[in-house]
Design an enzyme around this catalytic site. Structure first.
Site, PDB file in Angstrom:
ATOM      1  N   VAL A  38       0.836  -1.207   0.000  1.00  0.00           N
ATOM      2  CA  VAL A  38       0.000   0.000   0.000  1.00  0.00           C
ATOM      3  C   VAL A  38       0.867   1.252   0.000  1.00  0.00           C
ATOM      4  O   VAL A  38       0.652   2.175  -0.802  1.00  0.00           O
ATOM      5  CB  VAL A  38      -0.964   0.001   1.201  1.00  0.00           C
ATOM      6  CG1 VAL A  38      -1.828   1.266   1.190  1.00  0.00           C
ATOM      7  CG2 VAL A  38      -1.848  -1.237   1.184  1.00  0.00           C
ATOM      8  N   ASP A  70      10.084   2.578   6.836  1.00  0.00           N
ATOM      9  CA  ASP A  70       9.636   1.247   7.250  1.00  0.00           C
ATOM     10  C   ASP A  70      10.663   0.675   8.219  1.00  0.00           C
ATOM     11  O   ASP A  70      11.868   0.880   8.047  1.00  0.00           O
ATOM     12  CB  ASP A  70       9.462   0.318   6.051  1.00  0.00           C
ATOM     13  CG  ASP A  70       8.568  -0.861   6.385  1.00  0.00           C
ATOM     14  OD1 ASP A  70       9.001  -1.724   7.187  1.00  0.00           O
ATOM     15  OD2 ASP A  70       7.438  -0.928   5.869  1.00  0.00           O
ATOM     16  N   HIS A  82       4.448 -11.951   2.973  1.00  0.00           N
ATOM     17  CA  HIS A  82       4.090 -13.368   2.953  1.00  0.00           C
ATOM     18  C   HIS A  82       2.783 -13.642   2.231  1.00  0.00           C
ATOM     19  O   HIS A  82       2.370 -14.790   2.124  1.00  0.00           O
ATOM     20  CB  HIS A  82       4.000 -13.914   4.387  1.00  0.00           C
ATOM     21  CG  HIS A  82       2.747 -13.492   5.115  1.00  0.00           C
ATOM     22  ND1 HIS A  82       2.741 -12.510   6.071  1.00  0.00           N
ATOM     23  CD2 HIS A  82       1.471 -13.925   5.026  1.00  0.00           C
ATOM     24  CE1 HIS A  82       1.527 -12.356   6.539  1.00  0.00           C
ATOM     25  NE2 HIS A  82       0.725 -13.191   5.919  1.00  0.00           N
ATOM     26  N   HIS A  90      -4.008 -16.375   9.728  1.00  0.00           N
ATOM     27  CA  HIS A  90      -4.690 -17.146   8.695  1.00  0.00           C
ATOM     28  C   HIS A  90      -3.694 -18.168   8.169  1.00  0.00           C
ATOM     29  O   HIS A  90      -2.538 -17.842   7.881  1.00  0.00           O
ATOM     30  CB  HIS A  90      -5.158 -16.179   7.609  1.00  0.00           C
ATOM     31  CG  HIS A  90      -5.326 -16.774   6.252  1.00  0.00           C
ATOM     32  ND1 HIS A  90      -6.164 -17.830   6.008  1.00  0.00           N
ATOM     33  CD2 HIS A  90      -4.776 -16.455   5.057  1.00  0.00           C
ATOM     34  CE1 HIS A  90      -6.116 -18.128   4.718  1.00  0.00           C
ATOM     35  NE2 HIS A  90      -5.274 -17.315   4.124  1.00  0.00           N
ATOM     36  N   TYR A 117      -8.652 -22.044  -0.298  1.00  0.00           N
ATOM     37  CA  TYR A 117      -8.240 -21.565  -1.614  1.00  0.00           C
ATOM     38  C   TYR A 117      -6.900 -22.204  -1.964  1.00  0.00           C
ATOM     39  O   TYR A 117      -6.163 -22.682  -1.085  1.00  0.00           O
ATOM     40  CB  TYR A 117      -8.162 -20.039  -1.682  1.00  0.00           C
ATOM     41  CG  TYR A 117      -7.137 -19.393  -0.792  1.00  0.00           C
ATOM     42  CD1 TYR A 117      -5.783 -19.400  -1.116  1.00  0.00           C
ATOM     43  CD2 TYR A 117      -7.524 -18.716   0.370  1.00  0.00           C
ATOM     44  CE1 TYR A 117      -4.840 -18.786  -0.312  1.00  0.00           C
ATOM     45  CE2 TYR A 117      -6.588 -18.099   1.187  1.00  0.00           C
ATOM     46  CZ  TYR A 117      -5.245 -18.144   0.840  1.00  0.00           C
ATOM     47  OH  TYR A 117      -4.308 -17.538   1.643  1.00  0.00           O
ATOM     48  N   TRP A 149      -5.768  -5.248   1.571  1.00  0.00           N
ATOM     49  CA  TRP A 149      -5.062  -6.443   1.127  1.00  0.00           C
ATOM     50  C   TRP A 149      -4.426  -6.183  -0.240  1.00  0.00           C
ATOM     51  O   TRP A 149      -4.745  -5.208  -0.922  1.00  0.00           O
ATOM     52  CB  TRP A 149      -6.019  -7.627   1.073  1.00  0.00           C
ATOM     53  CG  TRP A 149      -6.480  -8.084   2.437  1.00  0.00           C
ATOM     54  CD1 TRP A 149      -6.241  -7.471   3.636  1.00  0.00           C
ATOM     55  CD2 TRP A 149      -7.260  -9.249   2.733  1.00  0.00           C
ATOM     56  NE1 TRP A 149      -6.830  -8.174   4.658  1.00  0.00           N
ATOM     57  CE2 TRP A 149      -7.455  -9.275   4.138  1.00  0.00           C
ATOM     58  CE3 TRP A 149      -7.814 -10.267   1.954  1.00  0.00           C
ATOM     59  CZ2 TRP A 149      -8.186 -10.288   4.775  1.00  0.00           C
ATOM     60  CZ3 TRP A 149      -8.530 -11.273   2.588  1.00  0.00           C
ATOM     61  CH2 TRP A 149      -8.713 -11.283   3.987  1.00  0.00           C
ATOM     62  N   ASP A 208     -27.864  13.131   1.189  1.00  0.00           N
ATOM     63  CA  ASP A 208     -29.096  13.911   1.105  1.00  0.00           C
ATOM     64  C   ASP A 208     -29.622  14.051   2.526  1.00  0.00           C
ATOM     65  O   ASP A 208     -29.602  13.111   3.318  1.00  0.00           O
ATOM     66  CB  ASP A 208     -30.130  13.279   0.172  1.00  0.00           C
ATOM     67  CG  ASP A 208     -30.643  11.945   0.654  1.00  0.00           C
ATOM     68  OD1 ASP A 208     -29.907  11.229   1.381  1.00  0.00           O
ATOM     69  OD2 ASP A 208     -31.775  11.588   0.300  1.00  0.00           O
ATOM     70  N   THR A 261     -32.272  16.501   5.453  1.00  0.00           N
ATOM     71  CA  THR A 261     -33.298  17.510   5.686  1.00  0.00           C
ATOM     72  C   THR A 261     -32.751  18.507   6.691  1.00  0.00           C
ATOM     73  O   THR A 261     -32.042  18.130   7.633  1.00  0.00           O
ATOM     74  CB  THR A 261     -34.607  16.904   6.221  1.00  0.00           C
ATOM     75  OG1 THR A 261     -34.329  16.145   7.410  1.00  0.00           O
ATOM     76  CG2 THR A 261     -35.245  16.007   5.174  1.00  0.00           C
ATOM     77  N   TYR A 320     -40.410  14.214  17.205  1.00  0.00           N
ATOM     78  CA  TYR A 320     -39.173  14.045  17.952  1.00  0.00           C
ATOM     79  C   TYR A 320     -39.368  14.476  19.399  1.00  0.00           C
ATOM     80  O   TYR A 320     -40.039  15.473  19.681  1.00  0.00           O
ATOM     81  CB  TYR A 320     -38.059  14.915  17.349  1.00  0.00           C
ATOM     82  CG  TYR A 320     -37.702  14.568  15.931  1.00  0.00           C
ATOM     83  CD1 TYR A 320     -36.698  13.646  15.658  1.00  0.00           C
ATOM     84  CD2 TYR A 320     -38.361  15.165  14.858  1.00  0.00           C
ATOM     85  CE1 TYR A 320     -36.351  13.336  14.349  1.00  0.00           C
ATOM     86  CE2 TYR A 320     -38.037  14.852  13.551  1.00  0.00           C
ATOM     87  CZ  TYR A 320     -37.037  13.941  13.297  1.00  0.00           C
ATOM     88  OH  TYR A 320     -36.709  13.623  12.003  1.00  0.00           O
TER      89      TYR A 320
END
Length: 812
Positions: free
Chosen positions: A14, A34, A47, A224, A255, A353, A541, A543, A642
């Protein structure tokens, strides 16, 4: 131009993408730091297995993934590609999953990405290792594939470096420096880096870095499992890294991907394994890398057994290595993007991700450089979308773990959320329970969808039963409540809608600057208006009711509206904005007999002359002080009433005692949604978002170009004459073919748009679906077809509103 001084924390997939994208737009005074080495910094990017599946129920997430695919396909490092476009195959081993794949095919088609449904034989042709006797069919997306994340990081670092961006590896961030509510720099273990803007792209470390800037980031790192087999004899001699499509077996939370003559196996079926960002090891402490934890073989045993069943060739292989790799999860499965509400110049791009990384890099670069993102609708991703309770550590952990468990589950659009619940209850909650309310959650509020006490109303009515999918979280009582609202009067709990108070001597001027309509009108006026971004896209939107000279009540859509108002407050303190939702409540009293219920309870005049349509006033209903607004989102005579939370139950009881003898009912959100679509009322976030302008969305009447300047006005003047699509009302004659939203719309075999909101219209006796379509297909009477699972449903463009076009019911 060099631009402001920017420090990006994190050089993973990223941070590297953002550095590349922002420098391409001319900002080159950029430093990326970093704690790890480059390009494999030790975070999740280092990884990640690299599988990029673009299919998502969110249009935005699919578009972020599609851009990532397109960009990665164009990148290489010394001739080594950053993306292996082998395609993506999802297989079904149950009828329910096969139906789900048809639904997913609908999403990806609606969002404009090529895909196709395969037979079982065709699945085996695509991936010969698959057990033909086990699968029923599949979904193939040819442009999916494998991202080489570390190579992509390196490629983007090289591009950014060529434009002057500095990358500083082995720099641990110790603090985010601030002064007078603004960032001034970043303190690292090797010194201080001055900055006007700091962007946190720290991934699994994000909560720790954000805390340095006083920001609570609702993100949980969870482990994971990812394992690699040794050589599979059936793959002997494979010299290319990947030749078969990446594969998902979601019925078993699995997967797969090629790796030469072996196979990578990812597994989500194990217990959630959360870890605090503060407990992640440093780069130097970690045995392999900080984002990799020890493989727990016992958790993987079911995955290996199921793998040998789906891919029998693996029975001749062994699992030779494995990790428990850390990835970021959020409470709603969306990224966390945007600027801190408290520290100007501190931004985050978190919970992203590899799949969406380059898209997020582009989105953030546009947002930072231009002040808004023009390529993607980011309202689902804005970090400021959360209510305060959604930032509570207990809530974040519970929901993030739930999302891990459900990552591959078949989830209905109305699927109730899990614990912790209930969280927010209106003052009417006890009474609603007495009526047998079936509750769903809305912004943490328990909101009735229908009431079992109304079951007798169903008798003698024609209420068609929808198909099995649409009939989940539905009852015929929904139809009875909708019809009863049109016949007599109904009470709706509207407490879950956000309410803001804007006050101060400059409040009117402030709202005029933000709103498209004229809101600085007489005390008692109520205005339906829009909030726009600088490019003319609809942010919300709302009121706006003027309750006193310097006091306005805003009916908003969520916390992003509060954030937008807060960011635009004048610095001199002449305007204040506060969220009054928790301390107030609202009953919608609507139906032809509404006045007969209300007028005897008050000394105030609630006749047409006493309180006209779109006017407000304060009154007493019995002994309860209320603010009454002559509004109705179900298209019937009535008011939003109200009061303060402490008197809410008394208001409910007072109204119910008066309504019941007249045949009044309590009604839920299911009926509300049907009635509002019959009336053609839009819902922000569903029917229209940041990517749409008022003229496309059919709310151009809320724009007053003849008033003073307002945000987005100049852009609207350019866009007004260039409308190429419209939000269009469709009707469906088949009463059992009720769609739910996000389905593709076809003109012949060509996908031309998608459904936003849909419901059955119990007054008009037809299904209703609003859809985005090209202008040439929006003439009334035009026939199109909606893709619904494996079917095509005929739909016809209709004039809107479908109900009471003369507005006589509302103004009666």
């Amino acid at each position: 131009m060099a631009g402001p001084r920017v420090v990006i924390i994190g050089a993973g997939v990223v941070g590297a993408a953002l550095a590349d994208e922002i420098s391409a737009r001319g900002w080159t005074e950029v430093t990326v730091v970093d704690q790890g080495p480059l390009p494999a910094t030790g975070g999740s990017s280092s990884h990640a297995p690299g599988l990029v599946f673009q299919t998502n129920s969110s249009k935005t997430m699919t578009e972020l993934a599609r851009y990532t695919v397109e960009k990665f396909c164009s990148l290489d490092v010394d001739g080594k590609p950053c993306f292996l476009q082998v395609g993506g195959l999802e297989v079904a081993t149950t009828p329910e999953r096969l139906a789900e794949l048809h639904r997913r095919h609908g999403w990806i088609t609606a969002w404009g990405v090529e895909s196709c449904i395969l037979t079982a034989d065709e699945c085996v042709e695509q991936h010969p290792l698959v057990n033909r006797d086990k699968v029923l069919g599949g979904l193939l997306v040819p442009t999916d594939g494998l991202a080489k994340a570390v190579l992509a990081v390196e490629a983007q670092i090289r591009r950014a470096t060529g434009r002057g961006v500095r990358f500083l590896p082995r720099h641990e961030v110790l603090d985010v420096l601030k002064a007078d509510g603004e960032v001034t720099g970043v303190l690292t273990d090797q010194g201080e880096l001055p900055a006007d803007i700091v962007v946190c792209c720290a991934g699994i470390w994000g909560p720790r870095i954000a805390r340095m800037a006083g920001m609570n980031l609702p993100l949980t790192p969870l482990a994971h499992q990812l394992a690699w087999t040794g050589p599979v004899p059936a793959l002997a001699g494979q010299t290319q890294e990947a030749v078969r499509p990446i594969l998902r077996h979601q019925d078993a939370d699995l997967y797969y991907r090629d790796r030469f003559d072996g196979i990578g196996i990812g597994y989500y079926g194990h217990r959630p394994m959360p870890i605090s960002a503060d407990d992640i090891l440093s780069v130097d402490e970690a045995a392999q890398m900080p984002s990799v934890l020890k493989f727990t073989e016992e958790d993987f045993e079911p995955a290996w057994a199921e793998t040998q069943s789906l891919l029998p060739a693996t029975q001749e292989a062994k699992v030779e290595e494995g990790i428990n790799g850390l990835f970021s999860f959020t409470t709603d499965n969306f990224p966390l993007l945007g600027e801190s509400p408290d520290v100007k110049g501190f931004w985050v791009a978190e919970a992203v991700w590899v799949t969406h990384s380059a898209g997020v890099g582009r989105a953030m670069a546009e947002w930072l450089v231009d002040g808004h993102c023009s390529s993607f609708d980011l309202h689902e991703c804005d970090v400021n979308r959360f209510e305060p309770h959604q930032l509570a550590p207990e809530y974040v952990l519970a929901r993030d773990c739930q999302n891990f468990v459900e990552v591959y589950d078949i989830l209905h659009p109305l699927q109730p959320s899990g614990d912790p619940r209930p969280i927010r209850t209106s003052p009417f909650h006890a009474r609603q329970q007495e009526h047998g309310a079936f509750f769903l959650e809305a912004n943490g509020w328990e909101r009735p969808h229908w009431y079992e006490a109304n079951a007798p109303l169903v008798e003698g009515r024609s209420i068609p039963t929808p198909n099995d999918w649409a009939a989940q979280f539905w009852s015929p009582i929904v139809g009875a409540e909708a019809q009863a609202t049109r016949e007599t009067v109904a009470m709706y709990d509207m407490t879950a809608l956000k309410r803001l108070e804007v006050s101060g001597p400059a409040a009117a001027e402030f709202l005029e600057r933000l709103c498209t309509g004229k809101v600085a009108k007489s005390v008692g006026s109520v205005t339906y208006t829009l909030l726009l971004d600088h490019d003319g896209g609809i942010r919300s939107d709302i009121t706006v009711a003027r309750l006193a000279r310097d006091v306005f009540q805003v009916g908003a859509n969520g916390n992003l509206d509060l954030d937008w108002f807060t960011r635009h407050l004048p610095a001199d303190g002449t305007v204040q904005v506060r969220d009054i939702t928790p301390g107030t409540c609202c009953v919608g009293l609507w139906g032809p007999l509404a006045r007969k219920v209300l007028q005897p309870l008050t000394d105030e005049d609630f006749s047409n002359e006493g309180l006209k349509y779109f006017r407000a006033k304060r009154a007493y209903v019995g002994s309860v002080p209320v603010t009454a607004m002559r509004l109705s989102y179900v298209g019937e005579l009535g008011w939003e009433l109200y009061t303060t939370a402490d008197q809410g139950q008394k208001l409910w009881d007072t109204l119910w005692q008066a309504a019941r003898p007249l045949g009044g009912v309590v009604a839920g959100r299911g009926a509300f949604n049907s009635l509002r679509l019959e009336k053609g009322y839009r819902s922000f976030g569903t029917d229209m978002t940041y990517e749409h302008d008022p003229y496309e969305a059919g709310v151009g009447f809320a724009v007053k170009l003849d008033k003073g300047d307002f945000i987005g006005k100049a852009a609207l003047e350019r866009r007004k004459s260039a409308v190429r699509r419209r939000l269009t009302c469709l009707t469906v004659d088949d009463p059992h073919s009720v769609v739910l939203g996000k389905e593709p719309v076809y003109d012949g075999d060509r996908a031309v748009g998608y459904v936003t909101s849909a419901a059955y219209g119990y007054t008009i006796g037809k299904g209703i679906a609003y859809a985005w379509l090209p202008t040439e297909l929006t003439a009334p009477g035009t026939t199109v077809h909606i893709g619904y699972f494996d079917r095509r449903i005929e739909a016809v463009v209709a004039e809107e509103p479908l109900f009471d076009p003369t507005m006589s019911r509302l103004r009666g």
